[in-house]
Design a protein around this motif. Structure first.
Motif, PDB file in Angstrom:
ATOM      1  N   VAL A  63      50.933  79.165  47.446  1.00 13.73           N
ATOM      2  CA  VAL A  63      52.020  78.996  48.421  1.00 13.73           C
ATOM      3  C   VAL A  63      51.513  79.104  49.859  1.00 13.73           C
ATOM      4  CG1 VAL A  63      54.175  80.038  49.242  1.00 13.73           C
ATOM      5  CG2 VAL A  63      53.781  79.771  46.800  1.00 13.73           C
ATOM      6  N   ASN A  64      50.499  79.927  50.091  1.00 16.29           N
ATOM      7  CA  ASN A  64      50.009  80.198  51.452  1.00 16.29           C
ATOM      8  C   ASN A  64      48.615  79.635  51.695  1.00 16.29           C
ATOM      9  OD1 ASN A  64      52.330  81.819  52.145  1.00 16.29           O
ATOM     10  ND2 ASN A  64      51.471  83.371  50.781  1.00 16.29           N
ATOM     11  N   ALA A  65      48.316  78.499  51.121  1.00 18.67           N
ATOM     12  CA  ALA A  65      46.971  77.924  51.240  1.00 18.67           C
ATOM     13  C   ALA A  65      46.577  77.677  52.692  1.00 18.67           C
ATOM     14  CB  ALA A  65      46.873  76.637  50.431  1.00 18.67           C
ATOM     15  N   ASP A  66      47.505  77.225  53.511  1.00 22.05           N
ATOM     16  CA  ASP A  66      47.173  76.955  54.908  1.00 22.05           C
ATOM     17  C   ASP A  66      46.816  78.229  55.665  1.00 22.05           C
ATOM     18  OD1 ASP A  66      47.412  74.222  54.755  1.00 22.05           O
ATOM     19  OD2 ASP A  66      49.546  74.239  55.260  1.00 22.05           O
ATOM     20  N   ALA A  67      47.465  79.327  55.341  1.00 17.47           N
ATOM     21  CA  ALA A  67      47.157  80.596  55.996  1.00 17.47           C
ATOM     22  C   ALA A  67      45.783  81.111  55.589  1.00 17.47           C
ATOM     23  CB  ALA A  67      48.226  81.639  55.662  1.00 17.47           C
ATOM     24  N   LEU A  68      45.328  80.749  54.392  1.00 19.35           N
ATOM     25  CA  LEU A  68      44.016  81.189  53.910  1.00 19.35           C
ATOM     26  C   LEU A  68      42.895  80.220  54.280  1.00 19.35           C
ATOM     27  CD1 LEU A  68      45.166  82.469  50.418  1.00 19.35           C
ATOM     28  CD2 LEU A  68      44.396  83.861  52.341  1.00 19.35           C
ATOM     29  N   ARG A  69      43.238  79.119  54.894  1.00 18.57           N
ATOM     30  CA  ARG A  69      42.245  78.105  55.279  1.00 18.57           C
ATOM     31  C   ARG A  69      41.085  78.681  56.094  1.00 18.57           C
ATOM     32  NH1 ARG A  69      42.894  72.488  55.541  1.00 18.57           N
ATOM     33  NH2 ARG A  69      45.116  72.779  55.199  1.00 18.57           N
ATOM     34  N   PRO A  70      41.326  79.588  57.075  1.00 20.07           N
ATOM     35  CA  PRO A  70      40.202  80.125  57.851  1.00 20.07           C
ATOM     36  C   PRO A  70      39.182  80.906  57.008  1.00 20.07           C
ATOM     37  CG  PRO A  70      42.275  80.603  58.958  1.00 20.07           C
ATOM     38  CD  PRO A  70      42.615  80.034  57.615  1.00 20.07           C
ATOM     39  N   VAL A  71      39.613  81.472  55.902  1.00 29.18           N
ATOM     40  CA  VAL A  71      38.691  82.243  55.051  1.00 29.18           C
ATOM     41  C   VAL A  71      37.638  81.333  54.434  1.00 29.18           C
ATOM     42  CG1 VAL A  71      38.545  83.725  53.000  1.00 29.18           C
ATOM     43  CG2 VAL A  71      40.470  83.963  54.575  1.00 29.18           C
ATOM     44  N   VAL A  72      38.025  80.097  54.124  1.00 29.83           N
ATOM     45  CA  VAL A  72      37.103  79.161  53.476  1.00 29.83           C
ATOM     46  C   VAL A  72      36.631  78.063  54.421  1.00 29.83           C
ATOM     47  CG1 VAL A  72      37.972  79.579  51.149  1.00 29.83           C
ATOM     48  CG2 VAL A  72      39.048  77.834  52.561  1.00 29.83           C
ATOM     49  N   ALA A  73      36.805  78.254  55.719  1.00 27.73           N
ATOM     50  CA  ALA A  73      36.474  77.222  56.701  1.00 27.73           C
ATOM     51  C   ALA A  73      35.008  76.801  56.637  1.00 27.73           C
ATOM     52  CB  ALA A  73      36.825  77.702  58.110  1.00 27.73           C
ATOM     53  N   GLY A  74      34.098  77.742  56.413  1.00 28.33           N
ATOM     54  CA  GLY A  74      32.680  77.411  56.398  1.00 28.33           C
ATOM     55  C   GLY A  74      32.147  77.024  55.039  1.00 28.33           C
ATOM     56  N   ILE A  75      33.010  76.946  54.039  1.00 24.93           N
ATOM     57  CA  ILE A  75      32.588  76.650  52.668  1.00 24.93           C
ATOM     58  C   ILE A  75      32.914  75.186  52.366  1.00 24.93           C
ATOM     59  CG2 ILE A  75      32.934  77.238  50.240  1.00 24.93           C
ATOM     60  CD1 ILE A  75      33.779  80.040  51.212  1.00 24.93           C
ATOM     61  N   PRO A  76      31.937  74.426  51.863  1.00 24.54           N
ATOM     62  CA  PRO A  76      32.223  73.033  51.513  1.00 24.54           C
ATOM     63  C   PRO A  76      33.383  72.953  50.513  1.00 24.54           C
ATOM     64  CG  PRO A  76      29.869  73.443  51.424  1.00 24.54           C
ATOM     65  CD  PRO A  76      30.533  74.780  51.626  1.00 24.54           C
ATOM     66  N   GLY A  77      34.310  72.073  50.783  1.00 21.13           N
ATOM     67  CA  GLY A  77      35.488  71.938  49.932  1.00 21.13           C
ATOM     68  C   GLY A  77      36.712  72.577  50.559  1.00 21.13           C
ATOM     69  N   GLY A  78      36.484  73.554  51.441  1.00 18.79           N
ATOM     70  CA  GLY A  78      37.545  74.183  52.208  1.00 18.79           C
ATOM     71  C   GLY A  78      38.747  74.625  51.405  1.00 18.79           C
ATOM     72  N   VAL A  79      39.914  74.084  51.747  1.00 18.96           N
ATOM     73  CA  VAL A  79      41.178  74.548  51.185  1.00 18.96           C
ATOM     74  C   VAL A  79      41.288  74.255  49.678  1.00 18.96           C
ATOM     75  CG1 VAL A  79      42.627  72.525  51.611  1.00 18.96           C
ATOM     76  CG2 VAL A  79      43.608  74.806  51.774  1.00 18.96           C
TER      77      VAL A  79
END
Length: 126
Positions: free
Chosen positions: A27-43
C-alpha cells in the motif's frame, strides 16, 4: 512434541505481523521508494518483498510450506541487513543498528517457528 496455547498464539501473532508488514509495503510503496533508491529495480523490490512478507505470514498460519517460508523469510531479512542496514550503518544512519538488531531477532524467530510449525497441526492438537 506438546505445543502449548501461548506458543500457538505467538506463532499466529508472528504470522499476522508479517501479513501486516506485507500489506503495508504494497500500500505504501511510494513512501518506501527512497529506501531502495540506490538498488537496481527500485520500487519493484518494495512490491516483491511486500508480497513475500504477506505470503510468508499466510503460509505460516495455514501451515502450508511453513518451514520453507520461514527459512526464506530469514534469508530475506539477512539480505535486508547486508543490502540496506549495513550500508546505512557505514553512512552513520542512527536507526541502522536498531534495524539490524530487529531483523536479527526476526530472523531467529522465523527459524524457530519454521522448525516447530509442523508440530502444531491445529488448535485441537495442542
Amino acid at each position: 512434541m506438546r505445543i502449548h496455547i501461548p506458543t500457538f498464539a505467538a506463532v499466529v501473532l508472528f504470522s499476522l505481523v508479517w501479513m501486516f508488514f506485507g500489506i503495508a509495503h504494497l500500500v505504501n510503496a511510494d513512501a518506501l521508494r527512497p529506501v531502495v533508491a540506490g538498488i537496481p529495480g527500485g520500487v519493484f523490490w518494495v512490491y516483491f518483498t511486500g508480497a513475500a512478507m504477506f505470503l510468508a505470514g499466510l503460509a505460516i498460519i495455514l501451515n502450508k510450506w511453513a518451514k520453507p517460508a520461514c527459512y526464506l523469510l530469514a534469508l530475506m531479512l539477512f539480505v535486508f541487513i547486508v543490502v540496506i542496514h549495513a550500508p546505512g550503518l557505514i553512512r552513520g544512519d542512527f536507526s541502522a543498528p536498531i534495524n539490524i538488531l530487529k531483523d536479527v531477532g526476526f530472523m531467529a524467530a522465523a527459524i524457530i517457528i519454521g522448525n516447530i510449525r509442523n508440530h502444531i497441526r491445529q488448535l485441537g492438537q495442542l
